[in-house]
Design a protein around this motif. Structure first.
Motif, PDB file in Angstrom:
ATOM      1  N   ILE A 510       0.688  -0.825  -0.478  1.00 48.89           N
ATOM      2  CA  ILE A 510       0.245   0.209  -0.293  1.00 48.89           C
ATOM      3  C   ILE A 510       0.970   1.484   0.086  1.00 48.89           C
ATOM      4  N   ILE A 511       0.629   2.198  -0.549  1.00 48.39           N
ATOM      5  CA  ILE A 511       1.665   3.224  -1.598  1.00 48.39           C
ATOM      6  C   ILE A 511       0.562   4.430  -0.787  1.00 48.39           C
ATOM      7  N   PHE A 512       1.415   5.198  -0.077  1.00 50.01           N
ATOM      8  CA  PHE A 512       0.015   6.331   0.474  1.00 50.01           C
ATOM      9  C   PHE A 512       1.170   7.489   0.095  1.00 50.01           C
ATOM     10  N   ILE A 513       0.194   8.665  -0.760  1.00 45.68           N
ATOM     11  CA  ILE A 513       0.983   9.719  -0.536  1.00 45.68           C
ATOM     12  C   ILE A 513       0.407  10.994  -0.052  1.00 45.68           C
ATOM     13  N   VAL A 514       1.051  11.549   1.104  1.00 45.62           N
ATOM     14  CA  VAL A 514       1.180  12.351   1.941  1.00 45.62           C
ATOM     15  C   VAL A 514       0.438  13.917   1.095  1.00 45.62           C
ATOM     16  N   GLY A 515      -0.431  14.256   0.686  1.00 49.53           N
ATOM     17  CA  GLY A 515      -0.213  16.012  -0.299  1.00 49.53           C
ATOM     18  C   GLY A 515      -1.507  15.352  -0.824  1.00 49.53           C
ATOM     19  N   GLY A 516      -1.670  13.786  -2.193  1.00 49.64           N
ATOM     20  CA  GLY A 516      -2.738  13.636  -2.593  1.00 49.64           C
ATOM     21  C   GLY A 516      -2.221  12.737  -4.041  1.00 49.64           C
ATOM     22  N   THR A 517      -3.478  11.903  -4.801  1.00 50.64           N
ATOM     23  CA  THR A 517      -3.033  11.409  -5.718  1.00 50.64           C
ATOM     24  C   THR A 517      -3.863  12.067  -6.720  1.00 50.64           C
ATOM     25  N   THR A 518      -3.122  11.260  -7.662  1.00 48.57           N
ATOM     26  CA  THR A 518      -3.572  12.069  -9.467  1.00 48.57           C
ATOM     27  C   THR A 518      -4.384  10.244 -10.183  1.00 48.57           C
ATOM     28  N   TYR A 519      -5.390  10.797 -10.165  1.00 55.34           N
ATOM     29  CA  TYR A 519      -5.168   9.589 -11.632  1.00 55.34           C
ATOM     30  C   TYR A 519      -4.947   8.865 -11.995  1.00 55.34           C
ATOM     31  N   GLU A 520      -3.969   9.469 -12.873  1.00 57.02           N
ATOM     32  CA  GLU A 520      -2.641   8.766 -13.453  1.00 57.02           C
ATOM     33  C   GLU A 520      -1.920   7.980 -12.721  1.00 57.02           C
ATOM     34  N   GLU A 521      -1.958   8.502 -11.473  1.00 55.32           N
ATOM     35  CA  GLU A 521      -1.086   7.133 -10.460  1.00 55.32           C
ATOM     36  C   GLU A 521      -2.489   6.255 -10.579  1.00 55.32           C
ATOM     37  N   SER A 522      -3.234   5.838 -10.355  1.00 55.44           N
ATOM     38  CA  SER A 522      -3.826   5.291 -10.132  1.00 55.44           C
ATOM     39  C   SER A 522      -4.219   4.883 -11.131  1.00 55.44           C
ATOM     40  N   ARG A 523      -3.916   4.895 -12.476  1.00 51.60           N
ATOM     41  CA  ARG A 523      -4.200   4.401 -12.985  1.00 51.60           C
ATOM     42  C   ARG A 523      -2.831   3.372 -13.763  1.00 51.60           C
ATOM     43  N   CYS A 524      -1.601   4.052 -13.672  1.00 52.83           N
ATOM     44  CA  CYS A 524      -0.262   3.359 -13.594  1.00 52.83           C
ATOM     45  C   CYS A 524      -0.729   2.206 -12.182  1.00 52.83           C
ATOM     46  N   VAL A 525      -0.881   2.157 -11.233  1.00 50.35           N
ATOM     47  CA  VAL A 525      -1.320   1.188 -10.513  1.00 50.35           C
ATOM     48  C   VAL A 525      -2.396  -0.281 -10.754  1.00 50.35           C
ATOM     49  N   ALA A 526      -3.180   0.536 -11.331  1.00 52.56           N
ATOM     50  CA  ALA A 526      -3.860  -0.774 -11.615  1.00 52.56           C
ATOM     51  C   ALA A 526      -3.310  -2.075 -12.828  1.00 52.56           C
ATOM     52  N   LEU A 527      -2.753  -0.999 -14.159  1.00 53.46           N
ATOM     53  CA  LEU A 527      -2.914  -1.662 -15.015  1.00 53.46           C
ATOM     54  C   LEU A 527      -0.640  -2.489 -14.257  1.00 53.46           C
ATOM     55  N   GLN A 528       0.039  -1.991 -13.565  1.00 53.09           N
ATOM     56  CA  GLN A 528       0.793  -2.466 -13.264  1.00 53.09           C
ATOM     57  C   GLN A 528       0.147  -4.418 -12.184  1.00 53.09           C
ATOM     58  N   ASN A 529      -0.844  -4.048 -11.404  1.00 54.20           N
ATOM     59  CA  ASN A 529      -1.804  -5.205 -10.951  1.00 54.20           C
ATOM     60  C   ASN A 529      -2.333  -5.759 -12.584  1.00 54.20           C
ATOM     61  N   ALA A 530      -2.689  -5.422 -12.994  1.00 48.98           N
ATOM     62  CA  ALA A 530      -2.354  -6.231 -14.161  1.00 48.98           C
ATOM     63  C   ALA A 530      -1.438  -6.685 -14.842  1.00 48.98           C
ATOM     64  N   SER A 531      -0.352  -6.409 -14.466  1.00 49.82           N
ATOM     65  CA  SER A 531       0.659  -7.034 -15.881  1.00 49.82           C
ATOM     66  C   SER A 531       1.544  -7.588 -14.225  1.00 49.82           C
ATOM     67  N   ASN A 532       2.093  -7.480 -14.020  1.00 48.32           N
ATOM     68  CA  ASN A 532       2.242  -8.425 -12.780  1.00 48.32           C
ATOM     69  C   ASN A 532       1.168  -8.769 -11.611  1.00 48.32           C
ATOM     70  N   PRO A 533       0.634 -10.261 -11.853  1.00 51.64           N
ATOM     71  CA  PRO A 533      -0.130 -10.834 -10.863  1.00 51.64           C
ATOM     72  C   PRO A 533       0.463 -11.160  -9.638  1.00 51.64           C
TER      73      PRO A 533
END
Length: 568
Positions: A510-533
């Protein structure tokens, strides 16, 4: 390890075991927590006929003893006081109290003492103290989010409240997942260090019994980062569907407010964009803008086919079939008009603000070298009257972050030009950004020009060319996740808290970003999860940023810093 399912299960368990007509009573935070995982029609199916806010229900005196009250609240002092007053004169037949986090003993005593009429049937802790906007992305919606940028001495009590809320939220995520992590943090950030240490104290000392779950072979990892390590991502225009909607129109709790757009029917002034409730959105949320247009055309074509078949009603059987299918037809109609409206509106904004031209320069600043060409491109855009003030400001910010050490004279020229061209430009805001997130403050290799591996990777990418000039940027988070997957996240840059170390590579992070996340980063996480089970990432933050919100936080922090002149 899917957050939306965890939060949804909690709401299910709250509602399904209590039979009969119910009123659901929430606070300003839990209303967001519930609304992103549960629709109004689903609440109705669970016999919830009324949803109220706890502070407004305090003002009402009307007796409703035929309803059972289901409270879902954060365990704050304020909420406990509301409950104390409401239990003194019960209005409902039964009271079922659920809290989104750990209750203190003193709070339990207050509730017990207040229940003189013995109306309370149960008190439980259901750890859904986070807003699960997507399966692998949560936010905490913390007000005063800008406070993380300021030294602790400026406003110690607001900073403490901020830290407490982050620790509560992160703790709830791990309680919901039934895990206790090892904790690491970004070395250059005081606030990341403080939050990491406070979370460690809660999980390993104060509430160690609560977190004593069955050990996994390798402990999960909680990594606490600071938004200022990557100030570029929240400043960029976006060109993938979900991120673009948030950047150009705005998304709040998976809802888009369209009241400001003309020619819109009453029932579609606010539309839901949820991957859980909208299959078209789920399939297209990470697609780029060009492909979205094509896919929406296909959606419209499908709808027209269905409409044609519905027009061909000739027998009673046809009519009965149409009536049976009508709810689905109506839903499809709503979905088609929603996506067509969003894409049409965004196309308009792109043209009005010349965002294709602006964004091309932004991407060059974020991804490629060439300071001379960059200076010329930014200067030309600053001189262009059709470029908006906010786009000029973002361009100068991106240039400054990239070339602050290389060309101080040219940077000064851009500051002056920006001040003369943009009436709204607050003097010193770009300098304040550099003071907050300049090269000397950052840990990661933001522009891929410090580390030999990154320089080589960027050169290779440059030689191959990019598929789409508008989406070539990758957030710093991408590199961080890659380092974790390969076991290369350096202890010196991201130290461990206490004596809990990682044995082997974690499978849950779990990566927590103090100050806020972006949807570009959440896309990055979803693609990473899909390609690396083999390894599962979840992203969380204090808020979900777009460039407007990030700049507003900067302005607010600068204003507070100026009123405390000793620290400027």
């Amino acid at each position: 390890m899917v957050l939306t399912s965890s939060a949804r299960d909690y709401v299910n368990r709250m509602l399904q075991d209590i039979s009969g007509m119910k009123v659901l009573i929430l606070d300003s935070q839990t209303v967001s927590i519930v609304s992103v995982v549960y629709s109004q029609s689903e609440l109705l199916q669970k016999e919830v006929f009324l949803v109220e806010l706890v502070d407004s229900i305090t003002k009402s005196k009307e007796l409703m003893s035929h309803l059972k009250a289901v409270y879902f609240l954060r365990p704050t002092t304020e909420n406990i006081q509301h409950l104390r007053r409401q239990l003194a004169a019960p209005r409902f037949g039964e009271y079922h109290l659920f809290f989104s986090n750990i209750l203190k003993d003193t709070q339990i005593h207050i509730l017990a003492d207040s229940d003189e009429h013995e109306a309370v049937q149960q008190v439980q802790e259901f750890y859904a103290d986070f807003v699960a906007v997507d399966p692998y992305h949560f936010t905490l919606h913390i007000p005063s989010s800008y406070i993380y940028m300021l030294p602790a001495v400026v406003d110690p009590s607001t900073l403490q409240r901020f830290c407490d809320r982050v620790v509560d939220g992160v703790a709830a995520v791990f309680l919901a997942l039934k895990r206790r992590p090892v904790i690491r943090y970004q070395r250059t950030s005081d606030i990341a260090k403080r939050i990491a240490h406070e979370a460690n104290k809660l999980m390993y000392q104060e509430e160690s019994g609560l977190f004593d779950f069955r050990r996994t072979e390798v402990s999960p990892l909680l990594l606490v980062l600071d938004r200022r390590d990557d100030p570029v991502t929240p400043l960029l225009n976006q060109w993938t569907y979900q991120a673009m909607v948030h950047e150009l129109i705005g998304i709040q709790d998976n809802k888009v407010d369209l009241k400001s757009i003309d020619k819109f029917s009453k029932d579609q002034e606010e539309v839901v964009l949820s991957s859980e409730q909208d299959s078209f959105f789920k399939a297209n949320m990470y697609e780029n803008f060009g492909d979205i247009g094509m896919n929406i055309k296909r959606l419209v074509d499908e709808f027209q086919q269905v409409s044609k078949s519905n027009q061909n009603i000739q027998t009673i059987e046809d009519m009965a079939k149409f009536v049976d299918n009508y709810p689905e037809y109506r839903k499809m109609h709503g979905n088609v008009s929603k996506h067509v409206t969003l894409v049409t509106e965004m196309s308009k904004i792109v043209q009005q603000r010349k965002l294709m031209t602006v964004s091309q320069t932004e991407q060059e600043l974020a991804c490629n070298g060439g300071q001379g060409a960059a200076f010329e491109a930014v200067t030309n855009l600053l001189n262009d009257d059709s470029i908006s003030d906010v786009d000029r400001l973002r361009l100068v910010m991106l240039y400054a972050l990239r070339y602050e050490k290389d060309s101080p004279v040219q940077l000064m020229q851009l500051f002056n030009k920006l001040a003369s061209r943009s009436a709204k430009y607050k003097s010193g805001l770009v300098q304040f950004l550099l003071k907050q997130a300049g090269v000397d403050k950052r840990t990661g290799d933001l522009f891929g020009n410090r580390d030999l591996m990154n320089i080589a990777r960027n050169m290779a990418r440059g030689l191959k060319g990019v598929e789409n000039v508008y989406t070539q940027h990758q957030p710093l988070l991408f590199q961080t996740m890659e380092s974790i997957v390969k076991g290369r996240l350096r202890d010196v840059d991201y130290p461990f808290v206490g004596n809990h170390f990682q044995q082997g590579r974690p499978q849950e992070v779990i990566i927590f970003i103090v100050g806020g996340t972006t949807y570009e980063e959440s896309r990055c996480v979803a693609l990473q999860n899909a390609s690396n089970p083999g390894i599962r990432f979840i992203l969380g933050g204090s808020s979900v940023l777009n460039s407007k919100r990030f700049i507003r936080d900067l302005e607010e922090a600068q204003r507070v810093a100026r009123s405390n002149t000793s620290i400027v």
